[in-house]
Design a protein around this motif. Structure first.
Motif, mmCIF file in Angstrom:
data_model
loop_
_atom_site.group_PDB
_atom_site.id
_atom_site.type_symbol
_atom_site.label_atom_id
_atom_site.label_comp_id
_atom_site.label_asym_id
_atom_site.label_seq_id
_atom_site.Cartn_x
_atom_site.Cartn_y
_atom_site.Cartn_z
ATOM 1 N N LEU A 6 -10.417 6.163 16.695
ATOM 2 C CA LEU A 6 -9.370 5.763 15.755
ATOM 3 C C LEU A 6 -8.616 4.582 16.338
ATOM 4 C CD1 LEU A 6 -7.929 9.297 14.870
ATOM 5 C CD2 LEU A 6 -9.652 7.987 13.584
ATOM 6 N N ALA A 7 -8.177 3.681 15.480
ATOM 7 C CA ALA A 7 -7.460 2.498 15.961
ATOM 8 C C ALA A 7 -6.341 2.135 15.001
ATOM 9 C CB ALA A 7 -8.412 1.312 16.110
ATOM 10 N N GLY A 8 -5.255 1.630 15.576
ATOM 11 C CA GLY A 8 -4.143 1.085 14.797
ATOM 12 C C GLY A 8 -3.527 -0.065 15.574
ATOM 13 N N ALA A 9 -3.152 -1.121 14.879
ATOM 14 C CA ALA A 9 -2.583 -2.290 15.550
ATOM 15 C C ALA A 9 -1.483 -2.895 14.696
ATOM 16 C CB ALA A 9 -3.662 -3.337 15.827
ATOM 17 N N VAL A 10 -0.408 -3.332 15.348
ATOM 18 C CA VAL A 10 0.712 -3.965 14.640
ATOM 19 C C VAL A 10 1.234 -5.128 15.474
ATOM 20 C CG1 VAL A 10 1.401 -1.849 13.454
ATOM 21 C CG2 VAL A 10 2.436 -2.428 15.644
ATOM 22 N N PRO A 136 -10.373 5.352 11.169
ATOM 23 C CA PRO A 136 -11.674 5.323 11.838
ATOM 24 C C PRO A 136 -12.078 3.896 12.181
ATOM 25 C CG PRO A 136 -11.727 6.833 9.993
ATOM 26 C CD PRO A 136 -10.416 6.105 9.900
ATOM 27 N N ALA A 137 -12.641 3.730 13.381
ATOM 28 C CA ALA A 137 -12.934 2.382 13.857
ATOM 29 C C ALA A 137 -14.197 2.349 14.708
ATOM 30 C CB ALA A 137 -11.745 1.860 14.674
ATOM 31 N N ARG A 138 -14.715 1.147 14.886
ATOM 32 C CA ARG A 138 -15.791 0.852 15.825
ATOM 33 C C ARG A 138 -15.339 -0.351 16.632
ATOM 34 N NH1 ARG A 138 -20.660 -0.941 12.828
ATOM 35 N NH2 ARG A 138 -21.943 -0.174 14.549
ATOM 36 N N LEU A 139 -15.957 -0.532 17.791
ATOM 37 C CA LEU A 139 -15.587 -1.706 18.583
ATOM 38 C C LEU A 139 -16.775 -2.247 19.349
ATOM 39 C CD1 LEU A 139 -15.379 -0.785 21.806
ATOM 40 C CD2 LEU A 139 -13.184 0.128 21.075
ATOM 41 N N GLY A 140 -16.621 -3.483 19.792
ATOM 42 C CA GLY A 140 -17.643 -4.138 20.600
ATOM 43 C C GLY A 140 -17.005 -5.227 21.440
ATOM 44 N N VAL A 141 -17.740 -5.693 22.446
ATOM 45 C CA VAL A 141 -17.220 -6.679 23.386
ATOM 46 C C VAL A 141 -18.221 -7.821 23.524
ATOM 47 C CG1 VAL A 141 -16.195 -7.018 25.668
ATOM 48 C CG2 VAL A 141 -16.232 -4.726 24.664
ATOM 49 N N VAL A 167 -13.885 -11.124 24.773
ATOM 50 C CA VAL A 167 -13.370 -10.793 23.441
ATOM 51 C C VAL A 167 -13.713 -9.352 23.089
ATOM 52 C CG1 VAL A 167 -13.422 -11.390 20.984
ATOM 53 C CG2 VAL A 167 -13.629 -13.203 22.716
ATOM 54 N N LEU A 168 -12.697 -8.580 22.761
ATOM 55 C CA LEU A 168 -12.862 -7.212 22.253
ATOM 56 C C LEU A 168 -12.551 -7.224 20.769
ATOM 57 C CD1 LEU A 168 -13.049 -4.047 22.639
ATOM 58 C CD2 LEU A 168 -10.567 -4.132 22.985
ATOM 59 N N ARG A 169 -13.484 -6.738 19.958
ATOM 60 C CA ARG A 169 -13.291 -6.668 18.503
ATOM 61 C C ARG A 169 -13.252 -5.207 18.083
ATOM 62 N NH1 ARG A 169 -16.354 -9.869 13.566
ATOM 63 N NH2 ARG A 169 -15.862 -8.350 11.919
ATOM 64 N N VAL A 170 -12.235 -4.858 17.310
ATOM 65 C CA VAL A 170 -12.068 -3.503 16.793
ATOM 66 C C VAL A 170 -12.090 -3.577 15.272
ATOM 67 C CG1 VAL A 170 -10.646 -1.429 16.788
ATOM 68 C CG2 VAL A 170 -10.629 -2.937 18.801
ATOM 69 N N GLU A 257 -17.479 -15.860 19.111
ATOM 70 C CA GLU A 257 -17.853 -14.603 19.751
ATOM 71 C C GLU A 257 -17.654 -13.410 18.828
ATOM 72 O OE1 GLU A 257 -19.520 -14.192 22.543
ATOM 73 O OE2 GLU A 257 -19.568 -16.388 22.538
ATOM 74 N N MET A 258 -16.654 -13.471 17.968
ATOM 75 C CA MET A 258 -16.428 -12.383 17.015
ATOM 76 C C MET A 258 -17.657 -12.148 16.142
ATOM 77 S SD MET A 258 -12.502 -13.004 15.696
ATOM 78 C CE MET A 258 -12.680 -11.775 14.379
ATOM 79 N N GLN A 259 -18.365 -13.222 15.827
ATOM 80 C CA GLN A 259 -19.532 -13.100 14.947
ATOM 81 C C GLN A 259 -20.769 -12.606 15.698
ATOM 82 O OE1 GLN A 259 -18.109 -13.647 12.042
ATOM 83 N NE2 GLN A 259 -16.398 -14.485 13.243
ATOM 84 N N LEU A 260 -20.758 -12.707 17.019
ATOM 85 C CA LEU A 260 -21.930 -12.341 17.819
ATOM 86 C C LEU A 260 -21.853 -10.936 18.399
ATOM 87 C CD1 LEU A 260 -22.373 -15.705 19.793
ATOM 88 C CD2 LEU A 260 -23.666 -14.946 17.781
ATOM 89 N N ILE A 261 -20.671 -10.345 18.388
ATOM 90 C CA ILE A 261 -20.484 -9.044 19.023
ATOM 91 C C ILE A 261 -21.269 -7.961 18.296
ATOM 92 C CG2 ILE A 261 -18.767 -7.204 19.384
ATOM 93 C CD1 ILE A 261 -16.765 -9.430 20.082
ATOM 94 N N VAL A 262 -21.917 -7.105 19.079
ATOM 95 C CA VAL A 262 -22.615 -5.933 18.541
ATOM 96 C C VAL A 262 -21.667 -4.742 18.650
ATOM 97 C CG1 VAL A 262 -24.590 -4.390 18.789
ATOM 98 C CG2 VAL A 262 -24.857 -6.864 19.208
ATOM 99 N N MET A 263 -21.362 -4.107 17.541
ATOM 100 C CA MET A 263 -20.392 -3.017 17.517
ATOM 101 C C MET A 263 -21.025 -1.717 18.007
ATOM 102 S SD MET A 263 -18.008 -4.887 16.495
ATOM 103 C CE MET A 263 -16.636 -3.770 16.184
ATOM 104 N N GLN A 264 -20.176 -0.870 18.610
ATOM 105 C CA GLN A 264 -20.620 0.407 19.161
ATOM 106 C C GLN A 264 -20.074 1.570 18.341
ATOM 107 O OE1 GLN A 264 -18.931 0.143 23.081
ATOM 108 N NE2 GLN A 264 -20.708 -0.916 23.926
ATOM 109 N N ASP A 265 -20.900 2.575 18.148
ATOM 110 C CA ASP A 265 -20.459 3.766 17.422
ATOM 111 C C ASP A 265 -19.745 4.757 18.345
ATOM 112 O OD1 ASP A 265 -21.400 3.118 14.824
ATOM 113 O OD2 ASP A 265 -23.438 3.544 15.485
ATOM 114 N N THR A 266 -20.120 4.781 19.597
ATOM 115 C CA THR A 266 -19.490 5.707 20.542
ATOM 116 C C THR A 266 -18.876 4.910 21.682
ATOM 117 O OG1 THR A 266 -21.535 5.981 21.812
ATOM 118 C CG2 THR A 266 -21.131 7.535 20.019
ATOM 119 N N VAL A 267 -17.675 5.284 22.067
ATOM 120 C CA VAL A 267 -16.988 4.598 23.159
ATOM 121 C C VAL A 267 -16.279 5.631 24.021
ATOM 122 C CG1 VAL A 267 -16.619 2.479 21.856
ATOM 123 C CG2 VAL A 267 -14.854 4.252 21.844
#
Length: 427
Positions: A6-10, A136-141, A167-170, A257-267
């Motif tokens: 889960l992710a939240g950002a402000v 619910p979120a996914r992330l990649g680096v 670069v970390l993308r959520v 880099e945001m466009q190249l990141i492969v997202m992960q389902d489990t972290v």
């Protein structure tokens, strides 16, 4: 069963009233006259099962560990994130508000308790808000390279520099970015000491450029190997137009880099903090420090008389400033006990964020990255505390400004490096 991330950002505005003071340049005279762009704070909350971490980034020069501890305690009370799981970082803009730094030997600092309390309340409020925004979120680096912003402050042609931007993308469930964290090492000093308007400098301009494409995304900037890196030899001036130009350079690489990141389902999320107490270096006697200052002043005058380049004169000027600081510290630090601080590790999937309590130098950062077991490692300077410069042995041997103005020798940087490597290996 796989636990859902889960992710939240402000993002919140922390710009003080006009008329407040600055941190960043000893030569600056006067208080703020206006705002070029707002000083902001971003907060990213990540939760996976029982594990939670908070990453905060602010447009300030630095903060004290006392400030960080109060923010951590407030967040733990408000939303239950353990104190060791919150990292408080600063961009190190030299056009940000003053009043947050601890006492630093050789540097005048003036705490502003009222402003600190205001920002503390905003950060705790941002944590509550981020918790309400959890989804619910996914992330990649990913990792790219930035050219044209930072170079070695003392040797722009062959001096070491870390061009990496991590670069970390959520993302949310639909694939839209909730938050993006960037880590790139360079002093935000496009605007000089003559500037009397608040600004986040090039990191703020980079965020603004990225928000023009992703208006609903929170972008967090963290500084990396910046102790010996600045815009001194790449900027074409010290105007706000130049701030925006450099911001767009950084934004362009982050966007790619945001466009190249492969997202992960489990972290996996994790956090660790280790206490440290770097020892002060052995200073020359007052007479020796004065003779060194006079020697460097004579060198500077000789360069001016010989018509040396702006870069040569600038380097010589900073060495004189460093020698002045050293002479002051040689008198002030007798019988003064070094202050303890912290090195912190946040693990976010394949990414390790190493929180460094001051100015990390390039060689030290590259050693940590090279020996880390993580696919991506970023050293975050100005994290949780500010103890000043931590020069490496080469900088000390060369007598650079950063080495002269620092109360620490090379052993302090080596101690922090070794602590960081232990954390990276033990996790």
């Amino acid at each position: 069963m796989r636990k859902q991330l889960l992710a939240g950002a402000v993002e919140v505005d922390i710009t003080p009233p006009v008329g407040a003071g600055f941190d960043g340049y000893s030569a600056r005279q006067g208080t703020s006259l206006g705002v070029l762009d707002p000083l902001l704070a971003q907060l990213l909350l990540l939760k996976c099962g029982e594990d939670q971490i908070v990453l905060i980034s602010m447009d300030l020069l630095g903060v004290s560990l006392d400030f960080t501890q109060r923010v951590r305690a407030g967040i733990e009370q408000a939303i239950g994130v353990p104190t060791h799981c919150t990292m408080v970082t600063c961009s190190h803009t030299h056009s940000g508000a003053g009043g947050f730094l601890p006492h630093i030997p050789g540097i005048h600092t003036a705490p502003d308790p009222d402003l600190q309390r205001m920002v503390e309340r905003k950060l705790v409020g941002a944590a509550i808000w981020a918790q309400e925004c959890l989804q619910p979120a996914r992330l990649g680096v990913g990792k790219g390279e930035v050219e044209g912003i930072g170079l070695n402050r003392n040797d722009p042609e062959s001096g070491v520099v870390d061009h990496d931007v991590v670069v970390l993308r959520v993302d949310d469930a639909s694939g839209q970015p909730i938050a993006v964290v960037m880590n790139y090492g360079c002093h935000p000093t496009v605007l000089g000491y003559q500037n009397l308007f608040f600004s986040a400098d090039y990191p703020g301009a980079a965020r603004a450029a990225l928000r023009s494409i992703y208006p609903h995304t929170v972008f967090l900037y963290t500084n990396g190997a910046s102790g010996d890196i600045s815009t001194r030899f790449t900027r074409r001036g010290q105007s706000y137009d130049e701030v925006e130009r450099m911001g767009r350079i950084l934004a362009g690489e982050v966007l790619k880099e945001m466009q190249l990141i492969v997202m992960q389902d489990t972290v996996r999320l994790g956090a660790h903090v280790t206490e440290v107490e770097p020892k002060f270096r052995c200073f020359p006697s007052s007479d020796e420090a004065q003779r060194e200052l006079e020697r460097l002043q004579a060198e500077l005058e000789a360069l001016k008389a010989a018509g040396a380049t702006h870069g040569e004169i600038r380097r010589a000027t900073t060495r004189v400033e460093g020698a002045m600081g050293q002479a002051m510290m040689a008198k002030q630090l007798d019988n003064v006990k070094p202050r303890s601080s912290q090195v912190q590790l946040l693990q976010i999937g394949d990414l390790a964020l190493v929180g460094w309590p001051g100015e990390a130098f390039t060689r030290t950062v590259m050693e940590i990255k090279q020996q880390s077991k993580y696919p991506y490692t970023a050293v975050v300077s100005y994290a949780n505390d500010y103890l000043g410069y931590f020069p490496d042995a080469v900088s000390i041997a060369e007598g650079t400004y950063e080495a002269l103005i620092s109360p620490y020798g090379a052993d302090a940087a080596e101690e922090l490096r070794d602590v960081a490597l232990r954390l990276l290996k033990e996790d």
